[in-house]
Design a protein around this motif. Structure first.
Motif, PDB file in Angstrom:
ATOM      1  N   GLU A 191      54.965 -54.474 -29.860  1.00 31.90           N
ATOM      2  CA  GLU A 191      53.639 -54.418 -29.362  1.00 31.90           C
ATOM      3  C   GLU A 191      53.670 -54.006 -28.089  1.00 31.90           C
ATOM      4  OE1 GLU A 191      49.275 -56.814 -29.300  1.00 31.90           O
ATOM      5  OE2 GLU A 191      51.113 -57.756 -30.370  1.00 31.90           O
ATOM      6  N   LEU A 192      54.679 -54.677 -27.255  1.00 33.73           N
ATOM      7  CA  LEU A 192      54.576 -54.321 -25.995  1.00 33.73           C
ATOM      8  C   LEU A 192      55.214 -53.066 -25.498  1.00 33.73           C
ATOM      9  CD1 LEU A 192      54.426 -55.185 -22.998  1.00 33.73           C
ATOM     10  CD2 LEU A 192      56.534 -55.988 -23.101  1.00 33.73           C
ATOM     11  N   LEU A 193      56.225 -52.637 -26.358  1.00 36.62           N
ATOM     12  CA  LEU A 193      56.612 -51.126 -26.193  1.00 36.62           C
ATOM     13  C   LEU A 193      55.556 -50.180 -26.490  1.00 36.62           C
ATOM     14  CD1 LEU A 193      60.351 -51.554 -27.723  1.00 36.62           C
ATOM     15  CD2 LEU A 193      59.708 -51.238 -25.382  1.00 36.62           C
ATOM     16  N   GLU A 194      54.788 -50.440 -27.494  1.00 35.24           N
ATOM     17  CA  GLU A 194      53.932 -49.403 -27.900  1.00 35.24           C
ATOM     18  C   GLU A 194      52.937 -49.290 -26.825  1.00 35.24           C
ATOM     19  OE1 GLU A 194      50.564 -48.622 -31.345  1.00 35.24           O
ATOM     20  OE2 GLU A 194      51.887 -50.374 -31.645  1.00 35.24           O
ATOM     21  N   GLN A 195      52.325 -50.439 -26.300  1.00 37.16           N
ATOM     22  CA  GLN A 195      51.324 -50.449 -24.980  1.00 37.16           C
ATOM     23  C   GLN A 195      51.942 -49.797 -23.736  1.00 37.16           C
ATOM     24  OE1 GLN A 195      50.928 -54.778 -24.856  1.00 37.16           O
ATOM     25  NE2 GLN A 195      49.038 -54.563 -26.202  1.00 37.16           N
ATOM     26  N   LEU A 196      53.291 -50.146 -23.577  1.00 37.46           N
ATOM     27  CA  LEU A 196      53.868 -49.487 -22.345  1.00 37.46           C
ATOM     28  C   LEU A 196      54.070 -47.888 -22.498  1.00 37.46           C
ATOM     29  CD1 LEU A 196      56.626 -52.132 -21.764  1.00 37.46           C
ATOM     30  CD2 LEU A 196      54.547 -51.887 -20.077  1.00 37.46           C
ATOM     31  N   ASN A 197      54.274 -47.636 -23.492  1.00 41.13           N
ATOM     32  CA  ASN A 197      54.569 -46.048 -23.905  1.00 41.13           C
ATOM     33  C   ASN A 197      53.250 -45.417 -24.059  1.00 41.13           C
ATOM     34  OD1 ASN A 197      57.432 -45.794 -23.410  1.00 41.13           O
ATOM     35  ND2 ASN A 197      57.651 -47.030 -25.575  1.00 41.13           N
ATOM     36  N   ALA A 198      52.062 -46.156 -24.307  1.00 42.15           N
ATOM     37  CA  ALA A 198      50.958 -45.283 -24.324  1.00 42.15           C
ATOM     38  C   ALA A 198      50.341 -44.913 -22.948  1.00 42.15           C
ATOM     39  CB  ALA A 198      49.954 -46.538 -24.887  1.00 42.15           C
ATOM     40  N   LEU A 199      51.075 -45.541 -21.906  1.00 38.94           N
ATOM     41  CA  LEU A 199      51.069 -45.011 -20.490  1.00 38.94           C
ATOM     42  C   LEU A 199      51.758 -44.040 -20.069  1.00 38.94           C
ATOM     43  CD1 LEU A 199      51.067 -48.581 -18.822  1.00 38.94           C
ATOM     44  CD2 LEU A 199      48.909 -47.421 -19.325  1.00 38.94           C
ATOM     45  N   GLU A 200      52.319 -43.388 -20.932  1.00 36.14           N
ATOM     46  CA  GLU A 200      52.996 -42.168 -20.851  1.00 36.14           C
ATOM     47  C   GLU A 200      54.000 -42.206 -19.512  1.00 36.14           C
ATOM     48  OE1 GLU A 200      50.206 -38.928 -20.307  1.00 36.14           O
ATOM     49  OE2 GLU A 200      49.309 -39.237 -22.452  1.00 36.14           O
TER      50      GLU A 200
END
Length: 201
Positions: A16-25
């Protein structure tokens, strides 16, 4: 940026954290580099600070921000398949050193920012620690509200309230109680210090 779980005996589920971080491009996508660690990188200050806030809830992570150059393998960069284990440079070295320093002190610093300029690094760390500490002490209910707030957009409290099934007044009170407005006022100052730190690299 390097994030290390504070509970290595019970490794985090980082999906979940990785998904959120990578959503920041990020320029270098975040990946899990060790059982208790994730790492990635940004080209600019603002998304890096948003990433910092994602790591703050419940003080689950030690955080290190390194400012400087990153060298990526030529072919990996051309293919857009960059990851931190394939990269080198000052930013990565500073990030690793910073997250180690974040675990020291009494009380522990929690987050450290490092670059070539010592004074700028100390200024950035001081302000980052304050913001990180405030964000880490928010309740789950407060974080649910803040997760739906888009920074800089006015008139969204009613929509957030409807999404959560609460009143717009409750959203407004949450923003005040969680020091959200103070956080948003302080982030540009921290971003400016990071920019100065990067220019001094």
């Amino acid at each position: 940026m390097t994030l290390i779980s504070r509970s290595p005996e019970s490794p985090e589920n980082f999906s979940e954290l990785l998904e959120q971080l990578n959503a920041l491009e990020p320029a270098i996508p975040f990946i899990q580099t060790y059982p208790d660690e994730v790492q990635g990188g940004f080209e600019s200050a603002e998304p890096a600070l948003r990433a910092m806030l994602l790591a703050a809830p419940e003080a689950r992570f030690w955080a290190g921000i390194g400012v400087g150059a990153v060298k990526a393998p030529r072919f990996a960069a051309a293919l857009g398949a960059i990851s931190t284990p394939e990269c080198s440079g000052d930013a990565l070295d500073f990030s690793r050193l910073a997250v180690e320093q974040a675990q020291t002190g009494s009380p522990a610093r929690g987050i450290v920012v490092l670059g070539h300029h010592r004074a700028f690094s100390e200024q950035a760390t001081g302000l980052a620690r304050l913001i990180f500490r405030v964000a880490s002490e928010r309740t789950d209910a407060e974080n649910r509200v803040l997760s739906l707030i888009v920074p800089g957009v006015r008139g969204q409290q009613k929509a957030v309230a409807q999404a959560l099934g609460i009143s717009a007044q409750a959203v407004s009170k949450t923003l005040v109680r969680s020091y959200y407005h103070e956080q948003e006022a302080a982030l540009p100052a921290l971003a400016e210090i990071l920019i100065n730190l990067d220019q001094d690299s």
